[in-house]
Design an enzyme around this catalytic site. Structure first.
Site, short mmCIF file in Angstrom:
data_model
loop_
_atom_site.label_atom_id
_atom_site.label_comp_id
_atom_site.label_asym_id
_atom_site.label_seq_id
_atom_site.Cartn_x
_atom_site.Cartn_y
_atom_site.Cartn_z
N ASP A 188 -70.37 -106.79 40.43
CA ASP A 188 -70.83 -105.43 40.69
C ASP A 188 -72.01 -105.13 39.77
OD1 ASP A 188 -70.63 -102.71 41.74
OD2 ASP A 188 -69.98 -102.19 39.71
N GLU A 294 -73.49 -107.64 45.99
CA GLU A 294 -73.77 -106.62 46.99
C GLU A 294 -75.22 -106.73 47.47
OE1 GLU A 294 -74.44 -102.64 44.83
OE2 GLU A 294 -73.16 -103.82 43.52
N ASP A 382 -65.81 -100.09 37.68
CA ASP A 382 -66.66 -101.26 37.94
C ASP A 382 -65.86 -102.50 38.36
OD1 ASP A 382 -68.84 -99.74 37.35
OD2 ASP A 382 -68.98 -100.42 35.26
#
Ligand SMILES: [Zn+2]
Length: 398
Positions: A188, A294, A382
């Site tokens: 992340d 991501e 997170d």
């Protein structure tokens, strides 16, 4: 075989410097001549068709007869100009790109370069400090590593501070895949923590360049002031009708000095950031076989001005770019997933938490932990996001 680019600092002597500048001038001259010719040809007869790189290379000897000083510089660099011009045309006509029509090159451009191509033995790495370059001969260089492999091209350039460098494109052996570790992880990206992994490991976003950033701001202010003063002085010269009025910015050494310093600090900041990210991504590719990240939409986030600085600093784009090629080279797997709601869905029960819907971006970023209203699990914001990213990525491949 893969091509790798290495940049080395060049230390040419006075004669070589002169020749390098002549080559910059000659390549610019050939570019402008050829571009002008293509435009004129089209104007005279739109149906005459495009003159290919090869056809234009065949015109170079005639051009050299007309302008004999072109013979003094490396001929492969002149041929390269023809190729670059063709590429510029191609980019212009490519509908998927929005490139402008090729433009004439100005003398005033601060970043100048030319590219020589290997033909026979015109380019050679003689030893770890000497490079043989066409027309220039033996040039002293310094590199951070040993140069091994077959040379393709060498691009000689000078930066705004007047430093010379060569970018050497080398043909290297395929990289050896790294040993497998059988570790899979989700990553992340964040602002406080640059990265948080699904296993809990995190790397904080360090403001390692705060000192440099201060120095940069100070010099940028100086630069703006000196530019203002220079413009004022030029206007006064004009107004008072002095004998030799100053009309160009190069006539203001203090302004030029500030410009060079600003460029230098920017380069230092960029180099430090890149170095940090290089080390981090090398560590990640060594430790994990599968990494899920991501898909970035920096564009959206950039709209928030408060965050823009931090995001630029975090350099997520660079991080993902480095990961992409390092995982590819190592024969490992990088999976990119849509990050939608990854920080609001509970990774245990998959329920989306709507408690935060009314919060502003800033308030939402301040939330560190939350409890899932459905299964009561306490989640680190997170790590939970990293776990969701991991699950999404693995679902794509398993
Ligand atoms: Zn839950």
């Amino acid at each position: 075989m893969v091509l790798q680019a290495f940049q080395v600092r060049l230390y040419p002597n006075a004669t070589q410097k002169q020749l390098i500048h002549m080559t910059f001038g000659s390549t610019r001259f050939v570019w402008n001549q050829m571009l002008n010719m293509l435009i004129e040809r089209y104007r005279n007869n739109p149906k005459c068709g495009f003159l290919s790189t090869y056809d234009r290379d065949a015109l170079l000897p005639a051009l050299k007869r007309e302008y004999p000083w072109l013979k003094l510089v490396d001929s492969t660099a002149l041929q390269r100009v023809n190729r670059d011009l063709t590429d510029a045309y191609k980019r212009f006509f490519d509908k998927t790109l929005s490139n402008r029509f090729p433009r004439f090159k100005s003398k005033r451009n601060n970043h100048r370069s030319y590219t020589s191509k290997l033909v026979g033995k015109n380019i050679e790495v003689l030893d770890q400090h000497h490079l043989k370059l066409p027309k220039l001969g033996k040039v002293y260089f310094r590199a951070g590593r040993i140069l091994n492999g077959k040379i393709h091209t060498v691009t000689v350039s000078i930066n705004p501070q007047g430093q010379y460098s060569a970018t050497i494109l080398l043909e290297c052996d395929d990289p050896i895949p790294l040993p497998l570790t059988h570790q899979k992880v989700g990553l992340d990206l964040g602002l406080k923590q640059l990265i948080t992994l699904s296993n809990g490991v995190s790397v904080p976003l360090t403001r390692y360049d705060r000192k440099l950033a201060r120095r940069l701001r100070r010099w940028e202010r100086k630069l703006a002031r000196r530019l203002r003063n220079a413009k004022q002085a030029m206007a006064e010269d004009r107004h008072k009708k002095v004998l030799n009025p100053r009309t160009e910015l190069w006539q203001f050494p203090r302004y030029q000095q500030a410009r060079k310093t600003v460029a230098k600090i920017k380069r230092q900041i960029a180099a430090r950031r890149l170095d940090n990210l290089q080390k981090l991504t090398t560590q990640l590719v060594r430790e994990y076989d599968v990494l899920v990240v991501e898909k970035l939409s920096v564009k959206n986030l950039m709209k928030n001005h408060r965050l823009a600085r931090s995001i630029a600093n975090a350099a997520w784009g660079t991080l993902v770019r480095l990961l992409t090629y390092k995982f590819e080279w190592a024969g490992k797997q990088l999976i990119v997933v849509n990050p939608k709601s990854t920080s609001r869905i509970c990774h245990v029960c998959q329920q989306k938490n709507t408690d935060f819907d009314g919060l502003s971006t800033h308030e939402w970023l301040a939330v560190r932990d939350w409890q899932c209203p459905n299964c009561q699990t306490t989640l680190d914001r997170d790590i939970n996001a990293a776990l969701n990213i991991k699950q999404r990525g693995l679902a794509l491949v398993d």
